[in-house]
Every structure is written in C-alpha cells, then in structure tokens.
Design a protein around this motif. Sequence first.
Motif, PDB file in Angstrom:
ATOM      1  N   GLU A  16     -16.778  -0.564 -12.142  1.00 55.70           N
ATOM      2  CA  GLU A  16     -16.025  -1.772 -12.448  1.00 55.70           C
ATOM      3  C   GLU A  16     -16.801  -3.047 -12.088  1.00 55.70           C
ATOM      4  O   GLU A  16     -17.201  -3.223 -10.944  1.00 55.70           O
ATOM      5  N   ILE A  19      -6.840  -0.842   4.182  1.00 53.99           N
ATOM      6  CA  ILE A  19      -7.766  -0.558   3.086  1.00 53.99           C
ATOM      7  C   ILE A  19      -9.180  -0.566   3.662  1.00 53.99           C
ATOM      8  O   ILE A  19      -9.808  -1.621   3.746  1.00 53.99           O
ATOM      9  N   CYS A  28     -12.139   2.467  -1.990  1.00 53.53           N
ATOM     10  CA  CYS A  28     -12.134   1.716  -3.246  1.00 53.53           C
ATOM     11  C   CYS A  28     -13.401   1.962  -4.064  1.00 53.53           C
ATOM     12  O   CYS A  28     -14.007   1.020  -4.581  1.00 53.53           O
ATOM     13  N   GLU A  86      -2.726   0.851 -14.409  1.00 58.18           N
ATOM     14  CA  GLU A  86      -3.232  -0.122 -13.448  1.00 58.18           C
ATOM     15  C   GLU A  86      -2.691  -1.522 -13.715  1.00 58.18           C
ATOM     16  O   GLU A  86      -2.620  -1.965 -14.853  1.00 58.18           O
ATOM     17  N   TYR A  94       0.834  -1.200   0.000  1.00 56.05           N
ATOM     18  CA  TYR A  94       0.000   0.000   0.000  1.00 56.05           C
ATOM     19  C   TYR A  94       0.867   1.248   0.000  1.00 56.05           C
ATOM     20  O   TYR A  94       0.473   2.292  -0.504  1.00 56.05           O
ATOM     21  N   PRO A 152      -1.467   3.083  -3.381  1.00 57.91           N
ATOM     22  CA  PRO A 152      -2.709   2.605  -2.756  1.00 57.91           C
ATOM     23  C   PRO A 152      -3.340   1.458  -3.538  1.00 57.91           C
ATOM     24  O   PRO A 152      -3.489   1.534  -4.762  1.00 57.91           O
ATOM     25  N   LEU A 153      -3.679   0.402  -2.830  1.00 54.49           N
ATOM     26  CA  LEU A 153      -4.266  -0.764  -3.484  1.00 54.49           C
ATOM     27  C   LEU A 153      -5.771  -0.590  -3.615  1.00 54.49           C
ATOM     28  O   LEU A 153      -6.423  -0.022  -2.751  1.00 54.49           O
ATOM     29  N   HIS A 154      -6.292  -1.109  -4.725  1.00 54.55           N
ATOM     30  CA  HIS A 154      -7.736  -1.137  -4.938  1.00 54.55           C
ATOM     31  C   HIS A 154      -8.144  -2.600  -4.916  1.00 54.55           C
ATOM     32  O   HIS A 154      -7.505  -3.418  -5.578  1.00 54.55           O
ATOM     33  N   ILE A 155      -9.172  -2.946  -4.126  1.00 57.52           N
ATOM     34  CA  ILE A 155      -9.610  -4.334  -4.130  1.00 57.52           C
ATOM     35  C   ILE A 155     -10.672  -4.475  -5.213  1.00 57.52           C
ATOM     36  O   ILE A 155     -11.665  -3.785  -5.214  1.00 57.52           O
ATOM     37  N   SER A 156     -10.392  -5.362  -6.164  1.00 61.12           N
ATOM     38  CA  SER A 156     -11.213  -5.408  -7.370  1.00 61.12           C
ATOM     39  C   SER A 156     -12.392  -6.350  -7.237  1.00 61.12           C
ATOM     40  O   SER A 156     -13.434  -6.135  -7.825  1.00 61.12           O
ATOM     41  N   PRO A 158      -2.993  -5.613 -12.265  1.00 60.02           N
ATOM     42  CA  PRO A 158      -3.561  -6.578 -11.334  1.00 60.02           C
ATOM     43  C   PRO A 158      -2.461  -7.218 -10.499  1.00 60.02           C
ATOM     44  O   PRO A 158      -1.394  -7.552 -11.012  1.00 60.02           O
ATOM     45  N   PRO A 177      -7.888 -10.379  -5.252  1.00 58.30           N
ATOM     46  CA  PRO A 177      -7.510  -9.696  -6.499  1.00 58.30           C
ATOM     47  C   PRO A 177      -7.359  -8.186  -6.274  1.00 58.30           C
ATOM     48  O   PRO A 177      -8.321  -7.443  -6.378  1.00 58.30           O
ATOM     49  N   SER A 184     -16.174  -6.986 -11.869  1.00 54.50           N
ATOM     50  CA  SER A 184     -14.968  -7.802 -11.828  1.00 54.50           C
ATOM     51  C   SER A 184     -15.330  -9.239 -11.470  1.00 54.50           C
ATOM     52  O   SER A 184     -16.087  -9.476 -10.538  1.00 54.50           O
ATOM     53  N   MET A 190      -5.634  -4.367  -7.215  1.00 55.50           N
ATOM     54  CA  MET A 190      -5.094  -3.610  -8.350  1.00 55.50           C
ATOM     55  C   MET A 190      -4.124  -2.596  -7.773  1.00 55.50           C
ATOM     56  O   MET A 190      -4.441  -1.926  -6.779  1.00 55.50           O
ATOM     57  N   SER A 194      -3.760   2.163  -9.255  1.00 54.18           N
ATOM     58  CA  SER A 194      -5.113   2.408  -9.733  1.00 54.18           C
ATOM     59  C   SER A 194      -5.472   3.876  -9.543  1.00 54.18           C
ATOM     60  O   SER A 194      -5.010   4.514  -8.606  1.00 54.18           O
ATOM     61  N   GLY A 195      -6.277   4.404 -10.446  1.00 55.95           N
ATOM     62  CA  GLY A 195      -6.771   5.764 -10.282  1.00 55.95           C
ATOM     63  C   GLY A 195      -5.887   6.848 -10.846  1.00 55.95           C
ATOM     64  O   GLY A 195      -6.112   8.019 -10.617  1.00 55.95           O
ATOM     65  N   LEU A 207     -10.858  10.817  -9.152  1.00 56.63           N
ATOM     66  CA  LEU A 207     -10.058   9.598  -9.208  1.00 56.63           C
ATOM     67  C   LEU A 207     -10.256   8.981 -10.595  1.00 56.63           C
ATOM     68  O   LEU A 207     -11.302   8.427 -10.892  1.00 56.63           O
ATOM     69  N   ALA A 208      -9.237   9.086 -11.435  1.00 60.08           N
ATOM     70  CA  ALA A 208      -9.394   8.679 -12.840  1.00 60.08           C
ATOM     71  C   ALA A 208      -9.332   7.170 -12.986  1.00 60.08           C
ATOM     72  O   ALA A 208      -8.339   6.605 -13.414  1.00 60.08           O
ATOM     73  N   LYS A 209     -10.408   6.523 -12.589  1.00 61.04           N
ATOM     74  CA  LYS A 209     -10.447   5.068 -12.602  1.00 61.04           C
ATOM     75  C   LYS A 209     -11.487   4.627 -13.628  1.00 61.04           C
ATOM     76  O   LYS A 209     -12.672   4.849 -13.452  1.00 61.04           O
TER      77      LYS A 209
END
Lengths: 148, 167, 409
Positions: free
Chosen positions: C320, B117, C214, B94, B57, B61-65, B96, B82, C322, B84, B87-88, C225-227
């Motif tokens: 998203e 997170i 998230c 990005e 992290y 920063p981690l994104h949980i997908s 995985p 999983p 997933s 990412m 991210s952002g 946040l450009a996601k």
Amino acid sequence: MKKDSFKYFKRSLWAFHINSGSCNACDIEILAALTPRYDAERFGIKLVGTPRHADVLVITGTMTEKIKDKVIRVFNQVPDPKLVMVVGSCGISKGVFQESYAMAGPVDAHIPVDVYVPGCPPRPEAIIYGVARAWEKLEMLEKGNAAS
Amino acid sequence: MLHPEEIVNKLKEYIGDGLLEWEVRTRFDGVTNIREQKHLYIKLNRGAFHRSVAFLYKISPLHISCPMASIESEEAIELIYPFMIYSGHGDQTEQPLIVSYDIPKSDLRTVSVTDIIPGIIIMERETQEMLGIEVENLPDERRIFTPDNMEEGFLPLRDKVSGISEE
Amino acid sequence: MSNKETYKLQIGPTHPAFKEPVRFEFEVDGEHVLHADIDMGYTHRGIEHVSKERNFIQIIYLLERICGICSTSHPMAYCLAVENAAEIEVPARAKYIRTIVGELERLHSHLLWAGVAAHEVGFDTLFYTTWDIREKVMDCLEVISGNRVNYAMLTIGGVRRDIIGEVAEAVNKTVEYYSDLYSQLEDIMLNDMSLRLRTENVGILTYDEALKLCAVGPTARASGLAKDVRADYAVNAYPDIPWLKAITPNDVGKKPVGDIYDRIVVRVLEIKQSVDIIRFCMENMPGGEIVAEPKAVKVINQLKKVKAHGIGRYEGPRGEVSHYDILDNNECPVGVKVKAPTYSNIISWVPMFRGAEIADIPIIMSSIDPCIACSDRASFVEGEGKKTVSFGELRKLSMEKMNKIRRGL
C-alpha cells in the motif's frame, strides 16, 4: 573501445557500487547493465562486493548528511589508482532535491570525481560507456606510472 | 460490519463529549461499475484519543495507513491519523477512518498508542522527530530520519523551520 | 552451552533501495539471531519538506523520485489524493491507462524481485533469467513513455500520453509474451526443490503479527491477511474488473504460513494477475479524452481555490502506497504526507529475523522486497576485538548452505 588501445591496464576492471541516498532507479539500471541484455561482464567489467578489490567506485544518488562519512570511508578504502564515477543527475547537482535540509551537497563537493554519467536515470548503455571512459583514464594513469 | 454512522453512535456512547465533530464523505470510482467508498472523519478531544482508539480497535483491528499529517495554526497543531477499519478481510470492506485532534502549542504532548497498535511505532517516532510533539510511553525514542549532526530543536515539518540556512 | 554470551552483528548502513535504507544490528547466539534492531534514515532526502516549496504539478515529478522502482505508485497516490480533495473527475480512458501502466510496473517489479531473491540464495541462473525476461516489459514501458524507469505518465486529472496504434500493439505483444512464458516461470519459482528448501518455514510472519504490525502488500497477503488496496479501496479501473481479489496462498490450495515461500507464491500469482488485468484493460478500454484539463496553469489555478484534505491510496508492487495531502488555498499543498509500503513492513522484519540463521539473513531481508539488497558489509563484534565480514562472505555463507542442500537432495 579499441582492443589494442589497452596496453597498460592489463587486468579486468572491477567496480564497487555504493548508494549515497539514491532513489534506486540508477541502481536497477546498473544491475540491468550486468544482466544478459547488456552484459557488461563480456568486457571484463564486474561488480565486486568490497571496495578493497575495486578499481572504480560507482556512486549513485545525492549525498545525504547521514551517509556522507560512510561514503568518504569507502572512498579511502579503495586502493590506488582509483577512479570515482557518479551515476545520475542528483549526484552531480543534487537534482530535484535542491532545497532539502538533508543534503550534504553534490558528490564532488566531498570527494574527487572523474566520470559523470548524467540522466535520471541514465540508460544502461550510458553507464557502460561511462565505465569505458573510466577505463581509458585508468589506462592513462598506468601509462604515466610505467613511464616514470 | 458497521456503517460509519453506527460507528460514530457507538463511539459517542462510549466517550461522550470527547467526540467533537464528525463527518462522512463519499467518493466514487470506476467506469462501468461505479463503487462508492465512505470516508469517516472524526475530530476528538486530546484526552479521549487513547480510549477511543482502544474502543475502535475492539470493533475491528485498525490499520494505520499513513504517517500522521499535521496542520499548524496560531495556538495548536492538529494531528491527523489516517486509520483503516475492517482491513484485511478482502471483499471490499475496508473503510478509511480519519481521526484527528488538536494539541495546544503551549503543551506539545500526546500519548502513544503502540500498546494497542504495535505497528504504529515508527510513525510515532517520526511525529516526535519531525514535529517536536512529545509522545508519552513510546517504547523507543531514538530519532529515525534526520542526520545525527542536526542541531537540537530542528523540526523539519513545522511551518517555521529552524536550523535551515538561507542560501 | 553454559556460557550464554551473545554477539552483535551489524549489517549496513549502505543499503540502497527504498525511502528508508537500513542498518541492522543483530544479536546472535552462535548461528541464530535472537533479536534484530533497525536503524534508518541514510537516504532521507527531506522530500516532504521540499514539497512545501513546489507547486502541484512540480510535486508529481519530485514524488516520482522517491523510489525508482515504484515510480508510478507515488505520483498515482498523490494525484488520487489531490483529485479526491479537489473533486476532479478523471476521464474514463485515463483511468484505464493508469491501470495499465501501474500493472506493467508491477510486472517489472515482481520480476526484478524474483531475480534478486534468487541471487540472495545463490541461484544466479534464475537471477539472470528473470532479469532477461524483465527487459521485455522495460521495452514496453519505454515505447509507452519514452523512458525505461521514470515514466512521468501521470498528471493531475489524467495521464500525459495515450496508448494507441503502435504503442497499443506493443502492449498487446508484451501481454502475449508473458502469458506464454508464465507456466515456465511458475514451474521454476514454485517447484524448484532447492529453492523450496531454502525458503519454506524461514522468516515466518504469522497472521496475528501481520495484523498487529500493520504489514501491507505481498508480505501481509502471504500471512493470509487479504489486504489489497486494488480490491479494498476502489480506484482507477479496478472496480470494473469483476474477478479481481487479493491473492493469498489459499489460491493454490495451500494454507498460508507466512514464510518466504508463501511470499514467492503470492508474487508469482500476481504476475499472472497483472497480465490478466492488462489484457482486460486493453480489451475494454473506452475512448475519449485522456486528461481533464491539459493546461498545467489552469489546474494550479483551480487547485488554488480549494481548501480540503485528500487521501490517496494505491497498491504499489510492494504494498500500500498512501498519501495524505492538505490543500489550503495556496499554489502548493501545505502538507504532503507520504507512506511507502516498506515503511509499514520494516517493523515486520523483527519477528521474521527471530530465530533465523545468519545465512538466511539476506533472503529474509529481501523477502519483503525492499528493492535491491545491497548491504555492503557486516562486522561481528566479539568482545573488544573486531572481526569484519564482508557482504560477499555473507553471500558465500548463503551459497554454501544452498550447495549443502543440493548435495543432500
């Protein structure tokens, strides 16, 4: 719907819509039936915000365990004479979710159902037709009341 | 931006033996403009998980997908997160980063990463509810999905599901 | 006020829409929300469990019924995951058709959302207008697939129907219709004074909160946040489009605040983006096959030999989608893990509601686009006694606020 066939049920028909675990497809088709293209309100059919004002209870979706009690409670809040209409295949027969542990069974296993509208999801025309059939049944019920 | 191999090297430096296996897989997509996407798979020791996530992290920063997937074997359940990374930012950065570790069936416990997170909380609650893995330090332990009248010990996503009647 | 007694306000639980319908419990002090709590699971249908008993092809149609509004997004993510695991190459034409159907779905979903949001703030004229406009794209989808809502367009390794001849003409006509209409729609959605007053600085989700929680989709993008999976993670025909990028309020020269107005800005701009993507795909669509292997039995036999994991991500209209699938030499996957966009965004509701007024609850609720907002009733629990307020009354509160604002103009 023939105009002169409605003698007994004299007011507009109000419906209350409850989702009992639907995927939303039937719900957006019910809304589509109310918007300008299909415009069910020209027949006096209207969605209301509370079951206590409704003549018809429109149920979409399979009956899940967690929502079962709430649906039965809403059903009891609708004043008589009332009709129940199930929209969509999964409310009729559990549809694609047959083996699921979270299902309390088809809607008619828990409350009496008068009109079934099959389809996944049914078209707005079919939903309006279903409401019209419910109206005919209400007409018959009111006629019975008037005769007795 | 670090390359997957660089991430692994940094992580190895930090947790040492806690890193059991790793692999980079590449996927290609597009028709006229072929773009490659690197996937990093990391297998950890259960004890190293919380520290590793905190370390990753800090890189970005981690994104949980997706909620945690699981594979069940005779002795253990493998839990797969999983994530990412990067991210952002936009700009196709990005990547995985799929982190997994084994939990022995004799001791079905893991530790929450909600302190790192916060967005993972619903997924951890789901893991606890669906797989019966006790998540320690979870701020909210209520059940989410299963009906209230379900019997104790009903775990829908385990291989041998109890509590479902054969019809 | 010396007496700091707070009330609990419940909304729900019959809240339809997505995979996770919600019952809210708000702690309110007068008109202001102090804290929101969320209870879910009322339409939990155990799809992940059911999918362990279906074969690879049957699952597509099961997953299509996770959500009726993004009924292409879930099969898309699933097919991408399985193709990723089994390394199946999708024909170029199929990639373009997938993109077109996905973008048509985004068009219909965003228009639907615009209508619902307008309805929640008491702007019913706009609700009827957008839903009337939306019927055109529903017609187009019906021409392509034969059904208005569940299209069943996808299969593993491609698509099931081609876009040629009359169908292609219908798609082109739809694109023209929406490009002609766009400036008018943008004007109503972005410049209407009363709508702005109701949505600006309401339901704020800051950049840091969006990152930590998230958040995904337009909700995250409105916070700056450009996601966007379409730009970040290359699938289908998206890598071919050179100008594709995540849309944030910066694109209209506005600093992202993360309020409801920013979410409207993002979605309105995405309507334009979707129209442009469909036009690009129609102009550049390559020829050839539309599916790698048309026989379902052969596909299942092929997948039976695979032991691998696959990840599939797709940007649905709400964010998203997933999927994580585990294949293990079996004719059905041993694990199908699904994440819908609202699942990620639900936790973002908590900071949005903090400090909001009760009359703003409906619009904040629908601002992350949990599909149709239809909670049935709310009840104020006041000490021992109970006072019930119907959702109709809640909407009335919302409308009164709108009228007050209009009068003040």
